[in-house]
Scaffold this motif. Sequence first.
Motif, PDB file in Angstrom:
ATOM      1  N   GLU A   1      18.703  11.107   3.366  1.00  0.00           N
ATOM      2  CA  GLU A   1      18.330  12.272   3.201  1.00  0.00           C
ATOM      3  C   GLU A   1      17.235  12.690   4.240  1.00  0.00           C
ATOM      4  O   GLU A   1      17.076  13.891   4.461  1.00  0.00           O
ATOM      5  N   ALA A   2      16.327  11.895   4.434  1.00  0.00           N
ATOM      6  CA  ALA A   2      15.417  11.861   5.481  1.00  0.00           C
ATOM      7  C   ALA A   2      15.962  12.494   6.739  1.00  0.00           C
ATOM      8  O   ALA A   2      15.310  13.493   7.508  1.00  0.00           O
ATOM      9  N   CYS A   3      17.086  11.903   7.078  1.00  0.00           N
ATOM     10  CA  CYS A   3      17.660  12.165   8.620  1.00  0.00           C
ATOM     11  C   CYS A   3      18.284  13.946   8.390  1.00  0.00           C
ATOM     12  O   CYS A   3      17.968  14.686   8.953  1.00  0.00           O
ATOM     13  N   ASP A   4      19.032  13.969   7.347  1.00  0.00           N
ATOM     14  CA  ASP A   4      19.463  15.294   7.255  1.00  0.00           C
ATOM     15  C   ASP A   4      18.494  16.440   6.983  1.00  0.00           C
ATOM     16  O   ASP A   4      18.778  17.676   7.235  1.00  0.00           O
ATOM     17  N   ALA A   5      17.425  15.839   6.271  1.00  0.00           N
ATOM     18  CA  ALA A   5      16.427  17.200   6.151  1.00  0.00           C
ATOM     19  C   ALA A   5      15.277  17.059   7.146  1.00  0.00           C
ATOM     20  O   ALA A   5      14.223  18.006   7.320  1.00  0.00           O
ATOM     21  N   TYR A   6      15.442  16.096   8.190  1.00  0.00           N
ATOM     22  CA  TYR A   6      14.351  16.081   9.185  1.00  0.00           C
ATOM     23  C   TYR A   6      13.076  15.857   8.626  1.00  0.00           C
ATOM     24  O   TYR A   6      12.083  16.353   8.916  1.00  0.00           O
ATOM     25  N   GLU A   7      12.882  14.953   7.470  1.00  0.00           N
ATOM     26  CA  GLU A   7      11.788  14.988   6.820  1.00  0.00           C
ATOM     27  C   GLU A   7      11.402  13.394   6.720  1.00  0.00           C
ATOM     28  O   GLU A   7      11.757  12.631   5.597  1.00  0.00           O
ATOM     29  N   PRO A   8      10.625  12.685   7.655  1.00  0.00           N
ATOM     30  CA  PRO A   8      10.169  11.282   7.535  1.00  0.00           C
ATOM     31  C   PRO A   8       9.462  11.063   6.219  1.00  0.00           C
ATOM     32  O   PRO A   8       9.487   9.742   5.890  1.00  0.00           O
ATOM     33  N   SER A   9       8.819  11.899   5.698  1.00  0.00           N
ATOM     34  CA  SER A   9       7.937  11.690   4.649  1.00  0.00           C
ATOM     35  C   SER A   9       8.774  10.936   3.393  1.00  0.00           C
ATOM     36  O   SER A   9       8.295  10.186   2.422  1.00  0.00           O
ATOM     37  N   LEU A  10      10.093  11.221   3.526  1.00  0.00           N
ATOM     38  CA  LEU A  10      10.789  10.770   2.420  1.00  0.00           C
ATOM     39  C   LEU A  10      11.117   9.368   2.455  1.00  0.00           C
ATOM     40  O   LEU A  10      11.113   8.447   1.798  1.00  0.00           O
ATOM     41  N   VAL A  11      11.175   8.776   3.742  1.00  0.00           N
ATOM     42  CA  VAL A  11      10.991   7.499   3.967  1.00  0.00           C
ATOM     43  C   VAL A  11       9.791   6.532   3.780  1.00  0.00           C
ATOM     44  O   VAL A  11       9.805   5.616   2.981  1.00  0.00           O
ATOM     45  N   VAL A  12       8.674   7.554   4.008  1.00  0.00           N
ATOM     46  CA  VAL A  12       7.315   6.933   3.564  1.00  0.00           C
ATOM     47  C   VAL A  12       7.431   6.765   2.019  1.00  0.00           C
ATOM     48  O   VAL A  12       6.905   5.407   1.559  1.00  0.00           O
ATOM     49  N   ARG A  13       7.775   7.581   1.410  1.00  0.00           N
ATOM     50  CA  ARG A  13       7.845   7.571   0.014  1.00  0.00           C
ATOM     51  C   ARG A  13       8.500   6.362  -0.654  1.00  0.00           C
ATOM     52  O   ARG A  13       8.216   5.757  -1.271  1.00  0.00           O
ATOM     53  N   ALA A  14       9.743   6.144  -0.013  1.00  0.00           N
ATOM     54  CA  ALA A  14      10.546   5.001  -0.384  1.00  0.00           C
ATOM     55  C   ALA A  14       9.712   3.737  -0.154  1.00  0.00           C
ATOM     56  O   ALA A  14      10.082   2.782  -0.843  1.00  0.00           O
ATOM     57  N   LEU A  15       9.344   3.715   0.957  1.00  0.00           N
ATOM     58  CA  LEU A  15       8.509   2.481   1.118  1.00  0.00           C
ATOM     59  C   LEU A  15       7.536   2.120   0.439  1.00  0.00           C
ATOM     60  O   LEU A  15       7.196   1.118  -0.192  1.00  0.00           O
ATOM     61  N   ILE A  16       6.760   3.169   0.006  1.00  0.00           N
ATOM     62  CA  ILE A  16       5.545   3.223  -0.967  1.00  0.00           C
ATOM     63  C   ILE A  16       6.073   2.633  -2.217  1.00  0.00           C
ATOM     64  O   ILE A  16       5.758   1.720  -3.018  1.00  0.00           O
ATOM     65  N   ASP A  17       7.447   3.148  -2.550  1.00  0.00           N
ATOM     66  CA  ASP A  17       7.838   2.859  -3.881  1.00  0.00           C
ATOM     67  C   ASP A  17       8.151   1.392  -3.937  1.00  0.00           C
ATOM     68  O   ASP A  17       7.855   0.583  -4.890  1.00  0.00           O
ATOM     69  N   ILE A  18       8.784   0.672  -2.855  1.00  0.00           N
ATOM     70  CA  ILE A  18       9.177  -0.527  -2.926  1.00  0.00           C
ATOM     71  C   ILE A  18       7.730  -1.607  -2.562  1.00  0.00           C
ATOM     72  O   ILE A  18       7.848  -2.530  -3.497  1.00  0.00           O
ATOM     73  N   ALA A  19       6.868  -1.126  -1.871  1.00  0.00           N
ATOM     74  CA  ALA A  19       5.757  -1.973  -1.580  1.00  0.00           C
ATOM     75  C   ALA A  19       4.954  -1.988  -3.227  1.00  0.00           C
ATOM     76  O   ALA A  19       4.582  -3.061  -3.373  1.00  0.00           O
ATOM     77  N   GLN A  20       5.092  -0.897  -3.850  1.00  0.00           N
ATOM     78  CA  GLN A  20       4.026  -0.857  -4.979  1.00  0.00           C
ATOM     79  C   GLN A  20       4.942  -1.829  -6.120  1.00  0.00           C
ATOM     80  O   GLN A  20       4.324  -2.578  -6.685  1.00  0.00           O
ATOM     81  N   SER A  21       6.313  -1.728  -6.010  1.00  0.00           N
ATOM     82  CA  SER A  21       7.137  -2.619  -6.915  1.00  0.00           C
ATOM     83  C   SER A  21       6.774  -4.125  -6.615  1.00  0.00           C
ATOM     84  O   SER A  21       6.675  -4.780  -7.745  1.00  0.00           O
ATOM     85  N   THR A  22       6.587  -4.225  -5.281  1.00  0.00           N
ATOM     86  CA  THR A  22       6.337  -5.637  -4.781  1.00  0.00           C
ATOM     87  C   THR A  22       5.129  -6.112  -5.242  1.00  0.00           C
ATOM     88  O   THR A  22       4.728  -7.357  -5.979  1.00  0.00           O
ATOM     89  N   ALA A  23       4.278  -5.369  -5.236  1.00  0.00           N
ATOM     90  CA  ALA A  23       2.828  -5.733  -5.467  1.00  0.00           C
ATOM     91  C   ALA A  23       2.673  -6.074  -7.045  1.00  0.00           C
ATOM     92  O   ALA A  23       1.952  -7.124  -7.320  1.00  0.00           O
ATOM     93  N   SER A  24       3.371  -5.354  -7.805  1.00  0.00           N
ATOM     94  CA  SER A  24       3.161  -5.635  -9.357  1.00  0.00           C
ATOM     95  C   SER A  24       3.840  -6.837  -9.655  1.00  0.00           C
ATOM     96  O   SER A  24       3.404  -7.717 -10.233  1.00  0.00           O
ATOM     97  N   TYR A  25       5.044  -7.083  -8.887  1.00  0.00           N
ATOM     98  CA  TYR A  25       5.942  -8.197  -9.203  1.00  0.00           C
ATOM     99  C   TYR A  25       5.098  -9.516  -8.696  1.00  0.00           C
ATOM    100  O   TYR A  25       4.937 -10.479  -9.491  1.00  0.00           O
ATOM    101  N   LEU A  26       4.457  -9.232  -7.775  1.00  0.00           N
ATOM    102  CA  LEU A  26       4.021 -10.508  -7.085  1.00  0.00           C
ATOM    103  C   LEU A  26       2.640 -10.888  -7.826  1.00  0.00           C
ATOM    104  O   LEU A  26       2.255 -11.960  -8.128  1.00  0.00           O
ATOM    105  N   THR A  27       1.935  -9.662  -8.226  1.00  0.00           N
ATOM    106  CA  THR A  27       0.609 -10.013  -9.125  1.00  0.00           C
ATOM    107  C   THR A  27       0.880 -10.616 -10.541  1.00  0.00           C
ATOM    108  O   THR A  27       0.121 -11.484 -10.933  1.00  0.00           O
ATOM    109  N   ALA A  28       2.110 -10.141 -11.031  1.00  0.00           N
ATOM    110  CA  ALA A  28       2.482 -10.709 -12.373  1.00  0.00           C
ATOM    111  C   ALA A  28       2.696 -12.140 -12.063  1.00  0.00           C
ATOM    112  O   ALA A  28       2.553 -12.880 -12.927  1.00  0.00           O
ATOM    113  N   GLY A  29       3.137 -12.659 -11.078  1.00  0.00           N
ATOM    114  CA  GLY A  29       3.354 -14.017 -10.745  1.00  0.00           C
ATOM    115  C   GLY A  29       2.069 -14.870 -10.504  1.00  0.00           C
ATOM    116  O   GLY A  29       1.951 -15.952 -10.949  1.00  0.00           O
TER     117      GLY A  29
END
Length: 686
Positions: free
Chosen positions: A612-640
């Motif tokens: 989608e980011a490529c089709d829309a010339y919109e790098p911020s979509l990748v930014v959001r996806a990465l934040i989503d992953i990083a956040q889920s990761t942080a929650s997971y690792l902290t739960a541990g």
Amino acid sequence: MTRSFVRPSLSFLPNTAALSYERPAMSSPLARFRLALASAVASRQGLSEDAVPELERQIRRPNADQGDLAFPCFTLAKTLRQNPAELAKTLAAALAEDDRWASVEAVGPYVNVTYATRLLAETVVPAARLDGYGENESGRGQTVVIDFSSPNIAKPLAFHHIRSTVIGASIANLHRASGWTVAGINYLGDWGKQFGLLATGFQRYGDPDKRADAKHLVEVYVKANREADVGRVKDAIEAPKMARELVSELQAAHAKLVSEAGADFETQKKMGKQVKALEKKLRALRGISDGDADPLSDGCTDWLHQLEAAAEAAKAELPQVEARDQEARAFLKKMEDKDEAALAEWQEFRRTSIEEFEKVYARMGITFSSIEGESFYQDKLDATVERVRDKPGTRESEGAEVIDMTYDKGEPPAIVKTRDGTTLYITRDIAAAQDRFQRFDFQRSLYVVAQDQALHFRQLFRALGSMGFEWADRCQHVAFGRVHGMSTREGRLVFLDEVLEKACAKARAICEQSEKIAPEHLDDAVEAIGVGAVMFGDLRNLRTSDYTFDYDQVLDFSGHTAPYVQFSHARACSILRKGGGVPAAADPTLLTLPEERALMVALGGYPDAVKEACDAYEPSLVVRALIDIAQSTASYLTAGNRDRGMRVLVEDSEALKGARLWLIDGVRHCLAHGLGLLCCRAPEAM
RNA sequence: GCACCCGUAGCUCAGCUGGAUAGAGCGACGGUUUCCUAAACCGUAGGCCACAGGUUCGAGUCCUGUCGGGUGCGCCA
């Protein structure tokens, strides 16, 4: 040399990614689920295959805790002449048979489904570990030309240049990740009066020993530019007259408002509006930011006196300023007349400037397929003008040659040749566009340039179309918003490398506290984090929106920033190190925790975000996806941290530990890949 | 004057070509380090989506108007 983003690999691990799973045929794991849902709806209602894409398009993300996908039944119910809620129930009943879904629920007119965790794990986890996860083949065999960064040489590289540079570089990476052949061109503004200013300014202020010192050249340029700025001085001379006119106009409007208090409603309204407009103008002129302040009070007369004084000074200054402007123009004329000394000097300054820019580009990890400049087309413009004269033709207007094509109402004419016989920006861009098509035979040609120039590009593309180039509609202006507040309080521009330097200084202060970073990696980590924070901070904004530059915000590493994403990546790397690497075989279906599930969903969405980011010339979509992953990761690792049973490196089960290591390896691989798309690096320790 | 863009939480911004109860970050308040990295995690408060009409089963999203902000507009690039 074409930049290709660096494929991440952990230095301390063998690449085990491709060992036990085939590369999935479909590049997006979650697309499988969406397709399954849409197909099931279609087949339940006896619709043909053709209806599936439209049904798929209607799928939404439901509210939190209501599943993974939602199908709203409104539209389909309407065409089928059914009650939406009834239809939802019918569809839910049909979908319930399918073991792809852990749950299917009709909630009012919606069908909400939840991915079967088992299938989710099998689909996402192995895929995320593969090289090429997030990439697709949609651009295979096609070429895109991307014009980006493109600063003016001789002028300083200010902070706002980061926008075209980093957005353009990311769009280039996104196209590469979608299989395109990419030509990234840095089209320098390397011809024009600014060289005259620099050269003549240097004669006056330059230190001959510092001819190759870019910082010194910038100082000289800034000073010379100010001292030859005829417009500034003329404005200052005109200012008191304009200001007094505005003031008396406003006073008259006020008086009229009082004297005609008995007028009808419409007239009063009109007068009130006029007063407000004048007040606003005056406030702007006086630099009053408070929108309610009365611009006539609070030292308005003092202000007028100051303007008078400034105007007197400006009058005295004018002859010299005009002389210096003439000098600069004369130097440019010498360049155009191929004066050897002038051209040699131009070459020297040009080289110094480019070398300075390249230091900053290198620091940001940005490269171009080629660095070109307007000067390249200088001796080819006669042919371009001829071609325009031939078709669509030109017409004469006040001595200038104007392209004869259709114009919108009120649109200024596009001038290819001035009354002095010199060529302009658009003339050079027409020549450059043709040249690019001949060289690259592109399917797309993108211009990553600020929104301010929208009119220029509309005219450029229309001109190319009128000239009969059928590829004109392959050209697109990828516009972006402005950066506000770019001047310091002293009115000085904020330089890009100064911002990078400050961010790195801050990163260093924090990194030095970390016991995790080996001393030999410290400098590298500092650069990756500091520079990454600044670039990521730009890319996180929607491309088209304006934003305000704020040092505190740029230097804030907390919250959803590059360091945040990098930190999740570093933690993942740390766990992989501690776990002794990733096992060759593992069973992802053992991953059943809610935290793991959320992480897998985030990870699964990454390829969609890239596409989608490529089709829309919109790098911020990748930014959001990465934040989503990083956040889920942080929650997971902290739960541990709280619960040892939830740790990746769980003590009592080798099989579970292996599965979790696979998941974490997918995270680290995906985050590094995504950061790479955004021209950011991913340190292995922080 | 003409054209284009914008107005969402105290601040900075998301809100996917109209879909359920409008979401993040910062800031504020309150918790969490014998625990694989606290640059972190968990929670609370905070909204007439500028305003007024209209279209629709449904509007932050589309249309019209009003108010408020930004940018561009003939020989610069």
